[in-house]
Design a protein around this motif. Structure first.
Motif, PDB file in Angstrom:
ATOM      1  N   GLU A  43      30.879 -58.840 160.914  1.00 29.18           N
ATOM      2  CA  GLU A  43      32.196 -58.751 160.287  1.00 29.18           C
ATOM      3  C   GLU A  43      33.078 -59.942 160.648  1.00 29.18           C
ATOM      4  OE1 GLU A  43      34.077 -55.037 161.240  1.00 29.18           O
ATOM      5  OE2 GLU A  43      32.162 -53.953 161.282  1.00 29.18           O
ATOM      6  N   ARG A 117      38.300 -53.436 154.066  1.00 33.47           N
ATOM      7  CA  ARG A 117      36.916 -52.962 154.215  1.00 33.47           C
ATOM      8  C   ARG A 117      36.833 -51.552 153.646  1.00 33.47           C
ATOM      9  NH1 ARG A 117      32.749 -51.500 158.344  1.00 33.47           N
ATOM     10  NH2 ARG A 117      31.076 -53.036 158.123  1.00 33.47           N
ATOM     11  N   ASP A 119      34.648 -48.111 152.501  1.00 36.03           N
ATOM     12  CA  ASP A 119      33.478 -47.270 152.765  1.00 36.03           C
ATOM     13  C   ASP A 119      33.267 -46.319 151.589  1.00 36.03           C
ATOM     14  OD1 ASP A 119      31.493 -45.618 153.660  1.00 36.03           O
ATOM     15  OD2 ASP A 119      32.481 -45.053 155.536  1.00 36.03           O
ATOM     16  N   ASP A 159      31.326 -51.630 152.990  1.00 40.53           N
ATOM     17  CA  ASP A 159      30.573 -51.171 154.153  1.00 40.53           C
ATOM     18  C   ASP A 159      29.158 -50.791 153.710  1.00 40.53           C
ATOM     19  OD1 ASP A 159      29.541 -49.966 156.400  1.00 40.53           O
ATOM     20  OD2 ASP A 159      31.322 -48.780 156.833  1.00 40.53           O
ATOM     21  N   CYS A 160      28.160 -51.553 154.156  1.00 42.24           N
ATOM     22  CA  CYS A 160      26.786 -51.318 153.715  1.00 42.24           C
ATOM     23  C   CYS A 160      26.099 -50.180 154.455  1.00 42.24           C
ATOM     24  CB  CYS A 160      25.968 -52.596 153.852  1.00 42.24           C
ATOM     25  SG  CYS A 160      26.337 -53.804 152.563  1.00 42.24           S
ATOM     26  N   ARG A 161      26.745 -49.650 155.477  1.00 42.22           N
ATOM     27  CA  ARG A 161      26.192 -48.454 156.116  1.00 42.22           C
ATOM     28  C   ARG A 161      26.230 -47.279 155.160  1.00 42.22           C
ATOM     29  NH1 ARG A 161      29.971 -48.562 161.308  1.00 42.22           N
ATOM     30  NH2 ARG A 161      31.423 -48.896 159.572  1.00 42.22           N
ATOM     31  N   GLN A 173      27.808 -55.548 155.848  1.00 37.70           N
ATOM     32  CA  GLN A 173      28.780 -55.425 154.776  1.00 37.70           C
ATOM     33  C   GLN A 173      28.490 -56.448 153.681  1.00 37.70           C
ATOM     34  OE1 GLN A 173      32.415 -56.051 157.051  1.00 37.70           O
ATOM     35  NE2 GLN A 173      32.671 -58.118 156.231  1.00 37.70           N
TER      36      GLN A 173
END
Length: 259
Positions: A43, A117, A119, A159-161, A173
Motif C-alpha cells: 500500500e 481504499r 473494500d 482491496d484485493c483481499r 490492492q
C-alpha cells in the motif's frame, strides 16, 4: 510540504541533497509510459512529495532482476518507472553514484497519498464509473447499516483481499490511476478487443497505456517483473480493469455497475 528543498530547481531535484525520502500509503504513476502496473503488492510508496497529490513526485526506484539482454548482459526492471536497467550507460551511472537506479530516477511522477481504499466485500449496490470530469465516481451502500458511500476521486485503491483468485496471491490492492482509467475509456471508444493477460513468469496482470491501449497485440511486457515474452491467445489490449468488470458482472448482488 512533505520535503524541504529551498533553492532546488527543475531536473536537478534528485541531485539537490533532499531530505530523506518518506514511505507513506499512496500510489504513483509515470507521466509517460506504454505499460503500467496496477496490481500492487504494498500500500506504500517511497519518495519525495510536495503535497498530498500532484505531478511532481520523485519516487524511489524499485529495481529487480529481469533476465538478460540479447547480448547476454544482466538486465533489471524498475517497477516504479517501468523501464529496464543494464545498459553500459546504466552501469557507468551506478559506478559514479554508487546507487542502482534506473535512467528515469529523477523523472517527476503523478501521485496521490492516502488514497481512498475500497473494500467490495463490505458493500453492495456498488457503482464505479469514470466521470466526464476525469474523476472516478464511486457509489455504494455499506452492508452494515446501509450507509451511502459517495466518492468522486482521482484515484481509487480496490482491496484485493475481497477479490480472491482474481489476481496473483501477492496482490494486496488494485490501484486505479488516471492513466489506467483514461486508457480504458479510450479503448472502449475505439472498440478494440479488450482482455487481461497475466505474466507467464510472475502471474501479475498486464496494463497497456498510451498508443498500446489502442493497438491490440499478443506480446506483453510485465509491469511487475519486466518479463517481455508473455503472449495472449489473441491480439488484445490488456488491462486489469477488464477483469474487474468481468468479476463485477458475475456478482450482481454486490455490483450494480463497474465501468
Amino acid at each position: 510540504m512533505l520535503w524541504a528543498d529551498d533553492g532546488w530547481q527543475g531536473g536537478s531535484r534528485a541531485e539537490a541533497g533532499l531530505a530523506a525520502p518518506l514511505t507513506l500509503p499512496g500510489m504513483c504513476w509515470p507521466l509517460q509510459a506504454s505499460t503500467g502496473h496496477l496490481a500492487a503488492t504494498t500500500e506504500h510508496i517511497t519518495g519525495h512529495f510536495r503535497a498530498g497529490a500532484g505531478m511532481d513526485a520523485i519516487v524511489a526506484c524499485d529495481v529487480h532482476p529481469a533476465g538478460k539482454f540479447r547480448n547476454g548482459a544482466a538486465r533489471h526492471w524498475c517497477r516504479t518507472h517501468q523501464c529496464y536497467w543494464g545498459t553500459q550507460a546504466d552501469v557507468a551511472a551506478r559506478q559514479a553514484s554508487g546507487q542502482l537506479r534506473c535512467r528515469l530516477h529523477a523523472s517527476p511522477m503523478g501521485y496521490v497519498l492516502y488514497p481512498e481504499r475500497f473494500d467490495p466485500a463490505r458493500h453492495h449496490d456498488i457503482c464505479l464509473r469514470a466521470g466526464a470530469d476525469g474523476l472516478l465516481q464511486l457509489r455504494a451502500r455499506a452492508d452494515d447499516g446501509g450507509a451511502l458511500l459517495a466518492r468522486d476521486v482521482p484515484v481509487l485503491a480496490i482491496d484485493c483481499r475481497a477479490l480472491p483468485g482474481l489476481f496473483a496471491p501477492d496482490v494486496v490492492q488494485l490501484n486505479i490511476t488516471p492513466p489506467a482509467a483514461q486508457a480504458w475509456l479510450a479503448a472502449l471508444r475505439a472498440g478494440v478487443p479488450l482482455g487481461c493477460s497475466d505474466c507467464a513468469r510472475c502471474g501479475h496482470p498486464h496494463l497497456d497505456l498510451g498508443d498500446f491501449a489502442l493497438a491490440p497485440h499478443r506480446r506483453h511486457t510485465c509491469g511487475q517483473c519486466g518479463h517481455d515474452a508473455s503472449y495472449s491467445a489473441t491480439a488484445i489490449v490488456s488491462t486489469p480493469l477488464w477483469r474487474l468488470r468481468d468479476f463485477a458482472r458475475r456478482q450482481p448482488r454486490r455490483f450494480a455497475q463497474c465501468f
